[in-house]
Structure formats: structure tokens, C-alpha cells
Design a protein around this motif. Sequence first.
Motif, PDB file in Angstrom:
ATOM      1  N   GLY A   1     -58.095  38.477   9.441  1.00  0.00           N
ATOM      2  CA  GLY A   1     -56.806  38.212   8.781  1.00  0.00           C
ATOM      3  C   GLY A   1     -57.535  37.024   7.187  1.00  0.00           C
ATOM      4  N   GLN A   2     -58.445  37.097   7.141  1.00  0.00           N
ATOM      5  CA  GLN A   2     -59.145  36.200   5.974  1.00  0.00           C
ATOM      6  C   GLN A   2     -57.861  35.964   4.775  1.00  0.00           C
ATOM      7  N   SER A   3     -57.676  37.251   4.585  1.00  0.00           N
ATOM      8  CA  SER A   3     -56.870  37.066   3.252  1.00  0.00           C
ATOM      9  C   SER A   3     -56.383  36.639   3.091  1.00  0.00           C
ATOM     10  N   GLN A   4     -55.322  36.812   4.349  1.00  0.00           N
ATOM     11  CA  GLN A   4     -54.359  36.430   4.955  1.00  0.00           C
ATOM     12  C   GLN A   4     -53.803  34.960   4.357  1.00  0.00           C
ATOM     13  N   VAL A   5     -55.056  34.298   5.282  1.00  0.00           N
ATOM     14  CA  VAL A   5     -55.412  33.028   4.796  1.00  0.00           C
ATOM     15  C   VAL A   5     -55.396  32.407   3.446  1.00  0.00           C
ATOM     16  N   MET A   6     -55.917  33.057   3.200  1.00  0.00           N
ATOM     17  CA  MET A   6     -56.089  32.235   1.787  1.00  0.00           C
ATOM     18  C   MET A   6     -55.175  32.868   0.829  1.00  0.00           C
ATOM     19  N   ASN A   7     -54.013  32.714   1.222  1.00  0.00           N
ATOM     20  CA  ASN A   7     -52.444  33.637   0.455  1.00  0.00           C
ATOM     21  C   ASN A   7     -51.590  32.209   0.543  1.00  0.00           C
ATOM     22  N   GLY A   8     -51.565  30.670   1.200  1.00  0.00           N
ATOM     23  CA  GLY A   8     -51.802  30.061   1.744  1.00  0.00           C
ATOM     24  C   GLY A   8     -52.287  29.354   0.056  1.00  0.00           C
ATOM     25  N   ALA A   9     -53.091  28.917  -0.222  1.00  0.00           N
ATOM     26  CA  ALA A   9     -53.915  28.609  -1.602  1.00  0.00           C
ATOM     27  C   ALA A   9     -53.065  29.194  -2.468  1.00  0.00           C
ATOM     28  N   SER A  10     -53.713  30.561  -2.530  1.00  0.00           N
ATOM     29  CA  SER A  10     -53.087  31.461  -3.963  1.00  0.00           C
ATOM     30  C   SER A  10     -51.676  31.122  -4.071  1.00  0.00           C
ATOM     31  N   GLU A  11     -50.472  30.865  -3.315  1.00  0.00           N
ATOM     32  CA  GLU A  11     -49.320  31.043  -3.524  1.00  0.00           C
ATOM     33  C   GLU A  11     -48.904  29.960  -3.941  1.00  0.00           C
ATOM     34  N   LEU A  12     -50.046  28.797  -3.454  1.00  0.00           N
ATOM     35  CA  LEU A  12     -49.451  27.397  -4.080  1.00  0.00           C
ATOM     36  C   LEU A  12     -49.766  27.444  -5.454  1.00  0.00           C
ATOM     37  N   PHE A  13     -50.822  28.000  -5.516  1.00  0.00           N
ATOM     38  CA  PHE A  13     -51.067  27.362  -7.142  1.00  0.00           C
ATOM     39  C   PHE A  13     -50.231  28.227  -8.307  1.00  0.00           C
ATOM     40  N   ILE A  14     -49.741  29.522  -7.667  1.00  0.00           N
ATOM     41  CA  ILE A  14     -49.097  30.217  -8.484  1.00  0.00           C
ATOM     42  C   ILE A  14     -47.906  29.541  -8.615  1.00  0.00           C
ATOM     43  N   GLU A  15     -47.105  28.875  -7.226  1.00  0.00           N
ATOM     44  CA  GLU A  15     -46.110  28.399  -6.887  1.00  0.00           C
ATOM     45  C   GLU A  15     -45.946  26.898  -8.222  1.00  0.00           C
ATOM     46  N   VAL A  16     -46.951  26.322  -8.552  1.00  0.00           N
ATOM     47  CA  VAL A  16     -47.180  24.985  -9.111  1.00  0.00           C
ATOM     48  C   VAL A  16     -47.038  25.636 -10.582  1.00  0.00           C
ATOM     49  N   PHE A  17     -48.227  26.056 -11.271  1.00  0.00           N
ATOM     50  CA  PHE A  17     -48.261  26.719 -12.459  1.00  0.00           C
ATOM     51  C   PHE A  17     -48.283  28.441 -12.712  1.00  0.00           C
ATOM     52  N   GLY A  18     -47.231  29.000 -12.597  1.00  0.00           N
ATOM     53  CA  GLY A  18     -46.593  30.113 -12.475  1.00  0.00           C
ATOM     54  C   GLY A  18     -47.793  31.278 -13.142  1.00  0.00           C
TER      55      GLY A  18
END
Length: 157
Positions: free
Chosen positions: A108-125
Amino acid sequence: MLGKIKARIKELDIELPEPSNPGGSYVPYHISGSLLFLTGQLCHWNGDRLFTGKLGAEFDTNEGSKAASICALNLLSQVDKALDGDLDRVVKIIRLAGYVNSTPDFHGQSQVMNGASELFIEVFGEKGKHTRLAVGVSSLPYNVAVEVEGVVEISPA
């Protein structure tokens, strides 16, 4: 007066940790032209290690995602430091690479990394959308669960 990105961080009720100092013979970031290269950040908060152990043993995917989001907050803290507090200089998050301390049977490495990806998208759109690498590794420094590094395009000061 707060810039747009700092205002967005405040609106999201996000707190940034203090930027960590290097634990060895390297620098936390390096600017080359319009690119900001960020050293891998661990899942710690102001020096306290929060997630130590392996995904697939001590932690599940949801906990790993939380660990990755903490790594992302540490990256964002380093970006803030590198840009002297002007996060509006971020043009685009180019790439994140995540290393997940996991058991051989964890996939589930990809699902784990969603935590980082989603934060940057939430902050920077849209500017937060990036390419990504997510891999499992047999160990990480201090036995942390996740480490994330990044490359950011920035505008001149």
C-alpha cells in the motif's frame, strides 16, 4: 499581511513544525535556478519521532498516510524557510518521492503517499499537483515509517 498561501494554511487550520536541522553532512534544501530541491523529511514533529516501525507490522495504511502528511508538513516548513516565509513564490510542486518502511508483503505504498500528496494539493490547489514516486524499503533512519522528499518550482525573489 499574510500572502495567499499563508492565508490558505491558516484557513485550513494547519500548523507548521519548526524546520529541522540536518542530521548529517548535507543541507535541508538547495535552490538551483528556479528549482528548490528538498532533502527527505521524516515523520517527526519538532524533533519528536511520531511513527517508528514498519507498515504492515506496527502500522496500517491509514496510519502510514498520517505519517506521510507529517512528512509533507516538514517539507512545507523547509519550503517556507528556503523562501524566507514567502510561500506565494511557489509556482508548482514538481515531484514528491516517498519511501515507506514496510514489510515485504505490504503493498500500500501509493495509498500511504496519498497523505503527503493530498496535503500539497489542499494547500496549493492546482499548483500542488505533482508527479510522484512511492516505494517500499526495508528500513529508514531512526526506524521511522515514512520519509518524503520533493522538488518545487519557484519564482524569483
